[in-house]
Design a protein around this motif. Structure first.
Motif, PDB file in Angstrom:
ATOM      1  N   MET A 322       0.812  -1.205   0.000  1.00  0.00           N
ATOM      2  CA  MET A 322       0.000   0.000   0.000  1.00  0.00           C
ATOM      3  C   MET A 322       0.853   1.266   0.000  1.00  0.00           C
ATOM      4  O   MET A 322       0.389   2.342  -0.376  1.00  0.00           O
ATOM      5  N   ILE A 323       2.109   1.132   0.451  1.00  0.00           N
ATOM      6  CA  ILE A 323       2.953   2.305   0.657  1.00  0.00           C
ATOM      7  C   ILE A 323       3.266   2.975  -0.680  1.00  0.00           C
ATOM      8  O   ILE A 323       3.794   2.355  -1.612  1.00  0.00           O
ATOM      9  N   GLY A 324       2.941   4.254  -0.756  1.00  0.00           N
ATOM     10  CA  GLY A 324       3.266   5.045  -1.943  1.00  0.00           C
ATOM     11  C   GLY A 324       2.372   4.794  -3.141  1.00  0.00           C
ATOM     12  O   GLY A 324       2.583   5.394  -4.198  1.00  0.00           O
ATOM     13  N   ILE A 325       1.392   3.931  -3.008  1.00  0.00           N
ATOM     14  CA  ILE A 325       0.500   3.610  -4.125  1.00  0.00           C
ATOM     15  C   ILE A 325      -0.851   4.293  -3.900  1.00  0.00           C
ATOM     16  O   ILE A 325      -1.544   3.965  -2.932  1.00  0.00           O
ATOM     17  N   PRO A 326      -1.233   5.250  -4.730  1.00  0.00           N
ATOM     18  CA  PRO A 326      -2.514   5.938  -4.526  1.00  0.00           C
ATOM     19  C   PRO A 326      -3.699   5.030  -4.879  1.00  0.00           C
ATOM     20  O   PRO A 326      -3.566   4.084  -5.662  1.00  0.00           O
ATOM     21  N   VAL A 343     -19.420   4.013   7.682  1.00  0.00           N
ATOM     22  CA  VAL A 343     -18.151   4.100   8.398  1.00  0.00           C
ATOM     23  C   VAL A 343     -18.306   5.108   9.532  1.00  0.00           C
ATOM     24  O   VAL A 343     -18.652   6.263   9.313  1.00  0.00           O
ATOM     25  N   VAL A 344     -18.035   4.647  10.748  1.00  0.00           N
ATOM     26  CA  VAL A 344     -18.209   5.490  11.939  1.00  0.00           C
ATOM     27  C   VAL A 344     -16.982   6.342  12.198  1.00  0.00           C
ATOM     28  O   VAL A 344     -17.071   7.489  12.616  1.00  0.00           O
ATOM     29  N   LEU A 345     -15.789   5.788  11.935  1.00  0.00           N
ATOM     30  CA  LEU A 345     -14.543   6.467  12.276  1.00  0.00           C
ATOM     31  C   LEU A 345     -13.460   6.006  11.324  1.00  0.00           C
ATOM     32  O   LEU A 345     -13.443   4.848  10.899  1.00  0.00           O
ATOM     33  N   ILE A 346     -12.538   6.911  10.990  1.00  0.00           N
ATOM     34  CA  ILE A 346     -11.457   6.603  10.048  1.00  0.00           C
ATOM     35  C   ILE A 346     -10.141   7.080  10.640  1.00  0.00           C
ATOM     36  O   ILE A 346     -10.061   8.176  11.193  1.00  0.00           O
ATOM     37  N   THR A 347      -9.093   6.270  10.492  1.00  0.00           N
ATOM     38  CA  THR A 347      -7.752   6.732  10.852  1.00  0.00           C
ATOM     39  C   THR A 347      -6.749   6.003   9.964  1.00  0.00           C
ATOM     40  O   THR A 347      -6.950   4.837   9.604  1.00  0.00           O
ATOM     41  N   GLN A 348      -5.681   6.697   9.584  1.00  0.00           N
ATOM     42  CA  GLN A 348      -4.670   6.095   8.715  1.00  0.00           C
ATOM     43  C   GLN A 348      -3.299   6.509   9.190  1.00  0.00           C
ATOM     44  O   GLN A 348      -3.070   7.681   9.526  1.00  0.00           O
ATOM     45  N   SER A 349      -2.372   5.556   9.227  1.00  0.00           N
ATOM     46  CA  SER A 349      -1.018   5.871   9.668  1.00  0.00           C
ATOM     47  C   SER A 349      -0.304   6.688   8.588  1.00  0.00           C
ATOM     48  O   SER A 349      -0.588   6.559   7.402  1.00  0.00           O
ATOM     49  N   SER A 350       0.626   7.532   9.020  1.00  0.00           N
ATOM     50  CA  SER A 350       1.346   8.386   8.075  1.00  0.00           C
ATOM     51  C   SER A 350       2.230   7.576   7.140  1.00  0.00           C
ATOM     52  O   SER A 350       2.587   8.033   6.060  1.00  0.00           O
ATOM     53  N   SER A 351       2.576   6.353   7.541  1.00  0.00           N
ATOM     54  CA  SER A 351       3.411   5.498   6.682  1.00  0.00           C
ATOM     55  C   SER A 351       2.625   4.916   5.516  1.00  0.00           C
ATOM     56  O   SER A 351       3.203   4.322   4.613  1.00  0.00           O
ATOM     57  N   GLU A 352       1.302   5.087   5.536  1.00  0.00           N
ATOM     58  CA  GLU A 352       0.400   4.536   4.526  1.00  0.00           C
ATOM     59  C   GLU A 352       0.402   3.012   4.525  1.00  0.00           C
ATOM     60  O   GLU A 352      -0.071   2.387   3.573  1.00  0.00           O
ATOM     61  N   HIS A 353       0.928   2.413   5.583  1.00  0.00           N
ATOM     62  CA  HIS A 353       0.989   0.954   5.659  1.00  0.00           C
ATOM     63  C   HIS A 353      -0.352   0.354   6.067  1.00  0.00           C
ATOM     64  O   HIS A 353      -0.613  -0.824   5.812  1.00  0.00           O
ATOM     65  N   LYS A 383       0.626  -8.459  -1.306  1.00  0.00           N
ATOM     66  CA  LYS A 383       0.837  -7.022  -1.168  1.00  0.00           C
ATOM     67  C   LYS A 383      -0.047  -6.435  -0.062  1.00  0.00           C
ATOM     68  O   LYS A 383       0.299  -5.431   0.557  1.00  0.00           O
ATOM     69  N   VAL A 384      -1.172  -7.067   0.126  1.00  0.00           N
ATOM     70  CA  VAL A 384      -2.123  -6.641   1.157  1.00  0.00           C
ATOM     71  C   VAL A 384      -2.567  -7.877   1.927  1.00  0.00           C
ATOM     72  O   VAL A 384      -2.767  -8.944   1.338  1.00  0.00           O
TER      73      VAL A 384
END
Length: 819
Positions: A322-326, A343-353, A383-384
């Motif tokens: 997932m990293i670097g892939i839009p 979706v009640v809540l969303i969070t994503q790590s800055s590493s995009e991992h 990959k995922v």
């Protein structure tokens, strides 16, 4: 014109409907009254439809009960002369309802369209019964069919309103009728083909807001069974406070995150027209309630309210591919949207991992199916990873417009949760800073709401929940001291000490909901209401109750009790120990307990392990925290031994003096722990460890004075052996007296460049020693440090006795609260 809405609890029965009528008739203004179904009817209608679909003929019994409920309500409300037409209407409606359910039964299918038709009968029936009752009171009221006025699309179960058409229909209808009061069913509407639709559970609020918006009403009043919105759910938080005023945005946030007082879609229509909305109590109509309006920077607390959503599943999509892939986020949310998963809540790590989202638990299985299908290729290529689903979670949210202008709110939130051992699984904060949300384990939700309410709203006091193991001599004195000081602590320290569990070796007793242990009658309650003592169950109950600021207080000398500290500390339950066994066990275990306390934001305190109520460990810790280094500790650490040697003068048997000490409560249950030096060894070991040294019991030299025979057999055998060896004790006494010295059992720890040593033993103390004038059961500790090299820092005072030991335990309990 104003609009009033009355919910299911307000119209639950005939008695409540009379209260509703009184409120309606007390208003002189023109009004539209929107009502829900009678209490419990919507759920029963859903049940009937579901049973019919499952070809379970008991759906007929459900319908009969519902028919009886409505007929009984009508008969209770209406005079006999007004009953005929209303009862006939009810019969007719249930005949129609039964035909629909019969069709479902034979087709074995309950479509969303049919389901909407079935559950619409609840509001239709209640609104017509209430209209008939008002008319019987000579009120000129007009019944409105909301299905003909509120037009929607055909999304059955949660239809979207066509506001342009709806507004025109409502305005035209109201203007054409010369009435002061209109009464309409909530929740129901219809599509362009005149099929009945519904606006979602809680949709009666929404119906009222639609009428208010269409008519540009002066106000909307939502009448329920609470006096306004609260800072938290009062069923969970007894000290929840009413909110006098709240903005539309705050109300939307709170209602979205589980505050059931207002249905979330209700706010938008009235917000667009800036219509003030009141939340009022049908059963206390004179209470002020809560007003929802456009004022955002209102006076009051920084945080407006705390809310939560239960039955949440956490979905995690992770993978190095997932990293670097839009596009991964887009595909994830498209997959969920295609399955109508909110979706009640969303969070994503800055590493995009990884991407983490929260959804309702009921959607979790479907979510995994659609997401794994969407990323089937990437999963096959490693990959995922397959979507990870974690259930049994809840979302807790802090809401407040003023939060954005006050830094540190999130820090206070997560510090409060962390100090109570509540792990945060995911975090989300909107750019408006009006809402901070966190995903936590469902088992912790009630505790979390109370913890945050205490942190942000309860400036009055902090609650401490203590569980006491060992309510004998010292434990009993402790309970008496708690009782004596409860009012003082609450008044002067804003601290409420609540005893929520007690136990002795035979029985245990816990405070149940709404009832604390009566500290004036705890002995009777323990004896009469206590259950058989099981240590494992006692510990499990502490963990299961999951109270905020929980503390185990160990007033025993039991090794098995000391073994449970680890389990409790890892659950963020602090431990206050009078029991010396844990702190004097292996250094590895001692260190592990300290680490657990630090890791889980709990405290492990054991001041009474060394000097009863004397601040010995506290003083040592203060020295070290201030940068001082201990070079030597010399101490008389046994109140028992000091009492014994202060009272033994060879004129009466040594055994008799020891028995006196035991009878007066100065000794351990087995006096040999004191007289044999084991207790003193434990104490100097604990002090050495608190001074920073990694010593073990075997590193301490014990120069004992008891003959070997005294250690054999029972305690009775011990006393017999002492009598037998009385000459030995006389010889010890006379040897010291011949040198004008006193006998003292001294402990010593030396930290020198040559090494670190510790020893205990009986010594001759000359008249110029600090130890010489040590009377009764007193203890004394001399701290020699780099700052006190010649003249030591001295801690001196009573080192034994139930009262002073209990006071030392109590002081540690208060230290837990002050952190």
């Amino acid at each position: 014109m104003k609009v009033l809405k009355f919910g299911g609890s307000s119209v639950a029965n005939a008695e409540n409907i009379q209260k509703v009528a009184a409120i309606v008739m007390s208003n002189s203004e023109q009004q539209v009254v929107v009502v829900s179904a009678l209490g419990g009817v919507t759920d029963a209608l859903i049940k009937a439809g579901t049973l019919a679909e499952q070809t379970d003929e008991t759906y007929k019994d459900v319908l009969k009960e519902l028919e009886k409920k409505h007929l009984d309500t009508a008969r209770a409300l209406l005079p006999v002369t007004h009953q005929s037409s209303c009862l006939s209407m009810i019969k007719q409606q249930f005949n129609e309802l039964e035909e629909i359910c019969n069709s479902v039964f034979y087709l074995k299918e309950l479509s969303l369209r049919t389901r909407d038709r079935i559950i619409s009968f609840g509001e239709l029936l209640s609104s017509k019964i209430i209209t008939a009752f008002l008319q019987s009171k000579h009120v000129d009221v007009e019944w409105l069919d909301s299905r003909k006025l509120i037009k929607t699309n055909s999304s059955f179960g949660f239809a979207a309103v066509n506001f342009e058409t709806t507004n025109q229909l409502i305005i035209t209808t109201i203007q054409a009728l010369d009435k002061n009061i209109f009464l309409a069913p909530g929740f129901i509407s219809s599509d362009n083909n005149n099929n009945t639709t519904t606006l979602g559970r809680g949709g009666s609020d929404y119906t009222a807001a639609i009428y208010a918006s269409s008519l540009n009403a002066a106000s909307l009043e939502i009448w329920t069974d609470v006096s306004g919105m609260m800072t938290a759910d009062p069923r969970w938080v007894p000290n929840a406070k009413p909110i006098e005023r709240i903005s539309y945005q705050e109300a939307m946030e709170l209602s979205h995150f589980g505050a059931k007082v207002v249905y979330p879609p209700t706010i938008q229509p009235v917000r667009q027209k800036n219509i003030p909305t009141w939340v009022k109590n049908t059963f206390a109509p004179n209470d002020a309630g809560t007003v929802i309006d456009s004022i955002t920077q209102h006076d009051g607390d920084i945080v407006t309210g705390i809310s939560s959503i239960n039955a949440i599943a956490v979905l995690s999509l992770e993978g190095s591919g997932m990293i670097g892939i839009p596009g991964f986020s887009k595909r994830l949310f498209e997959a969920l949207a295609s399955a109508n998963i909110n979706v009640v809540l969303i969070t994503q790590s800055s590493s995009e991992h990884s991407i983490c989202v929260a959804v309702n638990t009921s959607d979790a299985i479907k979510a995994k199916e659609v997401v794994d299908s969407t990323f089937e290729v990437e999963i096959a290529q490693a990959k995922v990873e397959p979507l990870k689903v974690e259930t049994e979670h809840s979302v807790i949210a802090l809401v407040g417009d003023k939060m954005k202008s006050h830094p540190g709110i999130s820090g206070r939130m997560f510090d409060a949760l962390g100090r109570n051992g509540i792990n945060v699984r995911a975090i989300a904060q909107g750019s408006s800073e009006r809402n901070i949300s966190a995903v936590i384990a469902h088992a912790d939700i009630k505790k979390a709401v109370n913890v945050l309410h205490e942190a942000f709203f309860e400036n009055v006091y902090k609650q401490l929940n203590i569980f006491i193991l060992g309510v004998g001599n010292v434990g009993g004195k402790l309970l008496g001291q708690v009782l004596q000081q409860q009012a003082f602590l609450q008044e002067h320290l804003n601290l409420q000490v609540r005893v929520t569990g007690i136990a002795n070796s035979r029985k245990m007793l816990f405070a149940d909901n709404g009832h604390d242990i009566d500290l004036k009658q705890w002995k009777e309650e323990l004896s009469e209401q206590g259950e058989p003592m099981q240590l494992s169950k006692f510990v499990e109950t502490i963990i299961q109750k999951n109270f905020r600021n929980s503390v185990l207080v160990d007033v025993t000398a039991n090794e098995d009790v000391a073994k449970v500290y680890e389990q409790l500390l890892s659950k963020a339950v602090s431990v206050v120990a009078c029991n010396k066994i844990a702190a004097s066990a292996s250094y590895t275990h001692y260190s592990e307990l300290k680490s657990l306390a630090k890791e889980y934001n709990a405290l492990f305190l054991f001041e009474t392990n060394v000097g009863a109520g004397l601040p010995v460990i506290g003083t040592l810790n203060d020295l070290r925290r201030s940068g001082d280094v201990v070079t030597k500790i010399q101490a008389v650490l046994s109140g028992t031994l000091n009492f014994v040697f202060n009272n033994y003068d060879a004129t009466r048997p040594f055994a008799e003096v020891v028995k006196q000490a035991q009878d007066e409560g100065y000794t351990e249950p087995d006096p040999r722990l004191d007289l044999g030096g084991t207790d003193v060894m434990r104490k100097i070991l604990i002090l050495a460890r608190e001074a920073g040294e990694q010593l073990e019991m075997e590193d301490i030299t014990n120069n004992g004075f008891l003959p070997e025979e005294c250690f054999k057999g029972s305690v009775d055998d011990f006393y017999k052996a002492m009598l037998k060896h009385e000459d030995h004790f006389k010889k010890l006494y006379k040897a010291a007296a011949s040198e004008n010295c006193k006998l003292k059992f001294v402990a010593e720890f030396i930290n020198s460049p040559e090494g670190k040593t510790a020893n205990v033993g009986l010594k001759h103390i000359p008249a110029d020693s600090d130890f010489y004038h040590l009377y009764g059961k007193d203890n004394i500790v001399l701290f020699y440090t780099q700052r006190y090299p010649e003249q030591p820092l001295v801690v001196k005072g009573a080192g034994a006795g139930a009262d002073v030991t209990a006071s030392g335990v109590f002081a540690d309990i208060i230290r837990v609260a002050r952190v």
